[in-house]
Design an enzyme around this catalytic site. Sequence first.
Site, mmCIF file in Angstrom:
data_model
loop_
_atom_site.group_PDB
_atom_site.id
_atom_site.type_symbol
_atom_site.label_atom_id
_atom_site.label_comp_id
_atom_site.label_asym_id
_atom_site.label_seq_id
_atom_site.Cartn_x
_atom_site.Cartn_y
_atom_site.Cartn_z
ATOM 1 N N ASP A 263 -32.096 16.890 4.969
ATOM 2 C CA ASP A 263 -31.824 18.341 4.264
ATOM 3 C C ASP A 263 -30.787 18.541 3.330
ATOM 4 O O ASP A 263 -29.693 17.906 3.747
ATOM 5 C CB ASP A 263 -31.946 19.288 5.464
ATOM 6 C CG ASP A 263 -31.677 20.748 5.039
ATOM 7 O OD1 ASP A 263 -32.495 21.199 4.577
ATOM 8 O OD2 ASP A 263 -30.488 21.424 5.003
ATOM 9 N N GLU A 305 -34.425 15.873 0.818
ATOM 10 C CA GLU A 305 -34.859 16.979 0.137
ATOM 11 C C GLU A 305 -33.859 17.125 -1.015
ATOM 12 O O GLU A 305 -32.665 17.551 -0.815
ATOM 13 C CB GLU A 305 -34.595 18.328 1.155
ATOM 14 C CG GLU A 305 -35.068 19.574 0.755
ATOM 15 C CD GLU A 305 -33.959 20.692 0.835
ATOM 16 O OE1 GLU A 305 -34.290 21.641 0.608
ATOM 17 O OE2 GLU A 305 -32.896 20.164 1.216
#
Length: 629
Positions: A263, A305
């Site tokens: 992330d 991401e």
Amino acid sequence: MTISKEWDAVFTKRLEKNYDELKWLYTELYYGHEGAFDYFLSMLFRNYSERKQELKDIDQKREENPDWYREDELTGMLMYTQCFANDLKGVKKHLNYIQECGVNYLHLMPLLQSPAGRSDGGYAVSDFRSVEPALGTMKDLEALADACHEKNMSVCLDFVMNHTSEDHEWARKARAGQKEYQDRYYFFDNWTIPNEFEKTVPQVFPQTAPGNFSWCSEVQKVVMTTFYPYQWDLNYWNPTVFNDMTDNMLFLCNKGIDVIRLDAVPYIWKQLGSPCRNLPQVHTLVRLMRMAAEVVCPGTLLLGEVVMEPSKVVPYFGTVEKPECHILYNVTTMATTWHTVATHDVRLLKHQLGTVFALPKQYTFLNYLRCHDDIGWGLDYEFLKQFGVDEAAHKKFLNDYFRGYIYLSDARGELYNDDPRLKDARLCGTTASLCGVEAALYERDEWKTNRTLTLDIMLHAFLFTQSGIPVLYSGDEIAQLNDYTYHDDPLKREDSRYLHRGSMNWDDAKKRRKKNTVQNRMFSAIRKLEQIHNTHKVFDNSADIWVVETYNDHVLGIGRYKDREKLIALFNFSNYDETAWINESEPYIDLMTGQPREAKAVGVPAGDFAWLYTVYPEASTMDQEPEAE
């Protein structure tokens, strides 16, 4: 390299393959810190030793076929555990439904322990080794992963590596004044250096969380908080942070997680005088994590991401010799797809796809129509300028269109993070509601319902036509609509992303088997698309793929070729019937009907698509050149 007597042959072989580069990158980044590197190696072996045999068997199988995830066998589904089935045990009970959806890649949204009301949807982790109690336990997560593996399904989990919650043990000790733990974050005695950072670092949420720093009253210091004040940025200049976070990642891998979603990975390295995005050290860290996984758990994939334009996304693949992420999000195509739905003009989408199709085939993208997040309008405005498009005005048009504020728009969405000053609001809504299904059902308009469902199905056909891993957002398979009840929840009402994060409607899911319902039509269409996609080699990720010129700005054309199989896919983004002015000589069939269909001046109904398929005959012996005598 000094080989420890504790290391077995398998671990030693994997480490030897990566050792020189591991040590070089690590000691370069951390100024020759040999002690930290030695600890890093011992940590790798500890995690390898703790990995259970069933997972090591999976590792061995995938090592023998390192391209296993590229072989066009994965179809994903993204879900929040609590929304889909209340808890992890509930998800396990519904695995048969997930399999019925044709899914064998299950992405569970953040489920690690986070403080209520200050979690950013689970992205403010207070304990990387504990599941949020309401969702279950780490044993429940491991049991779910084991059950998925028995069904030949892979499990993906978010790993929030840029920051921790302010409630994390490290943060609590930092607030208590322990310098060792303050050094794991970015603490400053006053605002002088933070103010210098602010000159070059963009704000992520300028309206809801302005600035990149927050005041910590307990120690009378400033701490870096790029996203929200309760999310404290980790200091990867400190090798202890990298060692311990890699340890946390491998712990999750050892619970059976097959895909680790990194992330906010572009943000993890901070440098004064820079935007603190995409810095070279980020790639060093990701490469180190890739090698760590190859040593400990080579069956694990890294999903990056990176929500940026292709020029910034592609470097996160690394190189063929020194790979970084296995998979990256195809975020620009997603946003451009919705732009095309609103404008009915495919020129930008053609331009975007041309860029993606030109990339090496070993680059694997995760393709999607909707996800847990908002739609940001980070389009190629330099390209759009030639058509007289103004960026601010165009973003307003797109947001107005998808809220149903434009004449003849049936879309229903809401703004997210609206910034009137920058005019840069983003958008929320489920796929079905953005396609107009919600408005059509509300109006009880059968014609409109047919038209909006057709558009929804067409977009999914486009999803399955692209190379990469197609991922559905849970609920899209039954055309689930927006959930407006979040407005009544004090913990959610300020975040419009909960509009499309509604709970799975299991009563509607049952309707998937009832003929002529919206749920049945959507579910059946997606299953048919998946079955066709999985049957024909022409959809393989290794197939050649190109943009087909249709000589019609409303109709997108995509060509695919693999092992004598050829596909011409046509997508009409107009509200009217259109013609794709192509002239292909081969005999084709329509894959959706099985009927012969010429690929010449093809008529495509409004918001619909066509998959035209042909197989070239094998060369006969008469056509082959004789062998030299």
